[in-house]
Design an enzyme around this catalytic site. Structure first.
Site, PDB file in Angstrom:
ATOM      1  N   SER A 186       0.851  -1.194   0.000  1.00 34.35           N
ATOM      2  CA  SER A 186       0.000   0.000   0.000  1.00 34.35           C
ATOM      3  C   SER A 186       0.883   1.238   0.000  1.00 34.35           C
ATOM      4  O   SER A 186       2.058   1.163  -0.385  1.00 34.35           O
ATOM      5  CB  SER A 186      -0.944  -0.024   1.203  1.00 34.35           C
ATOM      6  OG  SER A 186      -1.925   0.984   1.070  1.00 34.35           O
ATOM      7  N   ASN A 187       0.358   2.370   0.413  1.00 35.22           N
ATOM      8  CA  ASN A 187       1.158   3.602   0.461  1.00 35.22           C
ATOM      9  C   ASN A 187       0.684   4.454   1.628  1.00 35.22           C
ATOM     10  O   ASN A 187      -0.220   4.069   2.363  1.00 35.22           O
ATOM     11  CB  ASN A 187       1.062   4.352  -0.878  1.00 35.22           C
ATOM     12  CG  ASN A 187      -0.378   4.627  -1.241  1.00 35.22           C
ATOM     13  OD1 ASN A 187      -1.065   5.370  -0.555  1.00 35.22           O
ATOM     14  ND2 ASN A 187      -0.854   3.988  -2.307  1.00 35.22           N
ATOM     15  N   PHE A 188       1.287   5.627   1.783  1.00 35.68           N
ATOM     16  CA  PHE A 188       1.051   6.439   2.986  1.00 35.68           C
ATOM     17  C   PHE A 188      -0.177   7.344   2.897  1.00 35.68           C
ATOM     18  O   PHE A 188      -0.394   8.183   3.759  1.00 35.68           O
ATOM     19  CB  PHE A 188       2.275   7.317   3.273  1.00 35.68           C
ATOM     20  CG  PHE A 188       3.490   6.533   3.638  1.00 35.68           C
ATOM     21  CD1 PHE A 188       3.511   5.757   4.783  1.00 35.68           C
ATOM     22  CD2 PHE A 188       4.632   6.558   2.841  1.00 35.68           C
ATOM     23  CE1 PHE A 188       4.629   5.032   5.138  1.00 35.68           C
ATOM     24  CE2 PHE A 188       5.756   5.844   3.190  1.00 35.68           C
ATOM     25  CZ  PHE A 188       5.765   5.063   4.344  1.00 35.68           C
TER      26      PHE A 188
END
Ligand code: C5P
Length: 404
Positions: free
Chosen positions: A208-210
């Site tokens: 995923s990402n931030f």
């Protein structure tokens, strides 16, 4: 426009407080419901009884009512309000609002409120000119608050200059005009993607990402408060939505987000693609947890995810407006302009991770908008809600052109 609107009138300790009797009367006559909150000093200038009689509601001043012990919930009040007016706003209250000094019921409510805020300063001309007042008003503007500039004239000190609180009639006019303009998206259907996507590796791990979803949710709230019907397709985020105009569709993966968007595309007038979609997903998701003992150097084979923005760009009708985002770390302008063309967007909102207080997780953002007409609009660092307001202003221009 004020009919049925919930207005909090925050009165602070300045001589212009006496004008708030008229202001309350005018708001009530225009059909608004008015809840007055007074700072302790304001009560030296005008009696709470006058205001509770005119507004038809007990005036709130303290965190709890002394004789009953009943707690006054600043959070509930903040959510109840469609607008907050701080009039007169003294230098002291402006300073507290700018810096989050929540030592009274009014500033505490201000910090909890999600509604638009109007500030009508009133003070002596030298106080008005002092760099700290100027800076604090600038800070309030950067939070998206609306400053109703004081008029020039004779002040309580008998000096002549800028510092007289704007007349109640004009404050009501400003509010009325704001509500008229603020429902400029009435009848429009806006589809927004927000947050990250999550792509499974095995039952317990993911890519995923931030992204926190804060920018997309701020856009959803902004569009909803301007009268649009919003469909918010959100990846996994910790945020809540409480507007009746927002229909939320929770998804996990990019493929799910793509399908949710494409299904709703035909009935949308505008599509804002704000989500940080994972570019790749795992080709063969393991059905049980990958074990260290069994796999020494695991290789995860990735496969491209659909580019939702590109798919929307290809399928959209000429009357639909599409907006994309570009979060960049370098070569910002060229990258953003490339995406604008590749994804057939009407405009793209670029932010750079090189800017402090912009991008992932934080509550502020600093953007540059590139349009398909070649315009470049540079913004200041503002709260994400204030940034959302600027973006939706540009969106509104496009939507109204399509109507003509
Ligand atoms: O190509 P890049 O991911 O940097 O482009 C960003 C823009 O494209 C954003 O508007 C983002 O929401 C959108 N996007 C998308 N689907 C993807 C990747 C990006 O909608 N798979």
């Amino acid at each position: 426009m004020l009919k049925g609107k919930h207005i909090i009138l925050g009165i602070t300790g300045g001589i212009a407080a006496y004008k708030c009797a008229t202001l309350t009367r005018l708001l009530i006559k225009a059909g608004a419901e008015v809840q007055v909150i007074m700072t302790p000093n304001a009560k030296q200038f005008i009696q709470p009884l006058t205001l509770s009689t005119l507004s038809g509601k007990p005036v709130i001043s303290e965190f709890f009512t002394a004789n009953t012990g009943q707690w006054n919930s600043h959070v509930d009040l903040g959510l109840w309000a469609d607008a907050l007016i701080i009039a007169p706003a003294t230098a002291s209250t402006i300073g507290k609002m700018a810096n989050g000094v929540a030592d009274n019921m009014l500033v505490t409510t201000y910090l909890s409120a999600k509604a638009p805020v109007f500030v009508a300063p009133a003070m002596d001309l030298d106080m008005m000119r002092h760099p700290s007042t100027v800076r604090n008003l600038e800070l309030l503007r950067s939070y998206g608050n609306h400053i109703i500039e004081p008029a020039e004239g004779e002040l309580a000190s008998h000096l002549i200059g800028k510092g007289r609180m704007e007349e109640p009639e004009n404050i009501v006019k400003a509010l009325d005009a704001f509500f008229a303009a603020s429902e400029d998206l009435q009848g429009k259907r806006v589809l927004i993607t927000a947050g990250p996507t999550v792509e499974k590796i095995d039952p317990v791990r993911f890519i995923s990402n931030f992204s926190s979803g804060k920018m997309g949710f701020a856009l959803a709230e902004e569009c909803a408060s301007r009268g649009a019907h919003v469909t918010l397709v959100a990846g996994p985020v910790a945020l809540k939505t409480d507007s009746a105009n927002i229909e939320r569709v929770d998804v996990t993966t990019a493929v799910e987000m793509h399908d949710a968007v494409m299904q709703r595309l035909p009935q949308s007038d505008a599509i804002i693609l704000c989500a940080a979609v994972a570019d790749y997903r795992v080709e063969n998701v393991a059905s049980s947890k990958i074990k260290r003992e069994k796999t020494e150097n695991p290789v995860i084979q990735l496969t491209p995810n659909p580019d939702i923005a590109k798919a929307v760009g290809q399928a959209k009708r000429d009357d639909q407006v599409t907006v994309g985002f570009a979060l960049e770390t370098d070569n910002e302008n060229a990258n953003a302009q490339g995406k604008l063309e590749r994804k057939n967007l009407n405009f793209i909102v670029m932010n750079s991770l090189r800017d402090k207080n912009a991008g992932f997780q934080v509550d502020t953002n600093k953007i540059t908008i590139f349009t398909d007409k070649g315009d470049v609009i540079n913004g200041e660092c503002k709260s994400k809600r204030a940034v959302a307001h600027d973006i939706v202003d540009v969106l509104y221009q496009y939507l109204s052109k399509h109507e003509n």
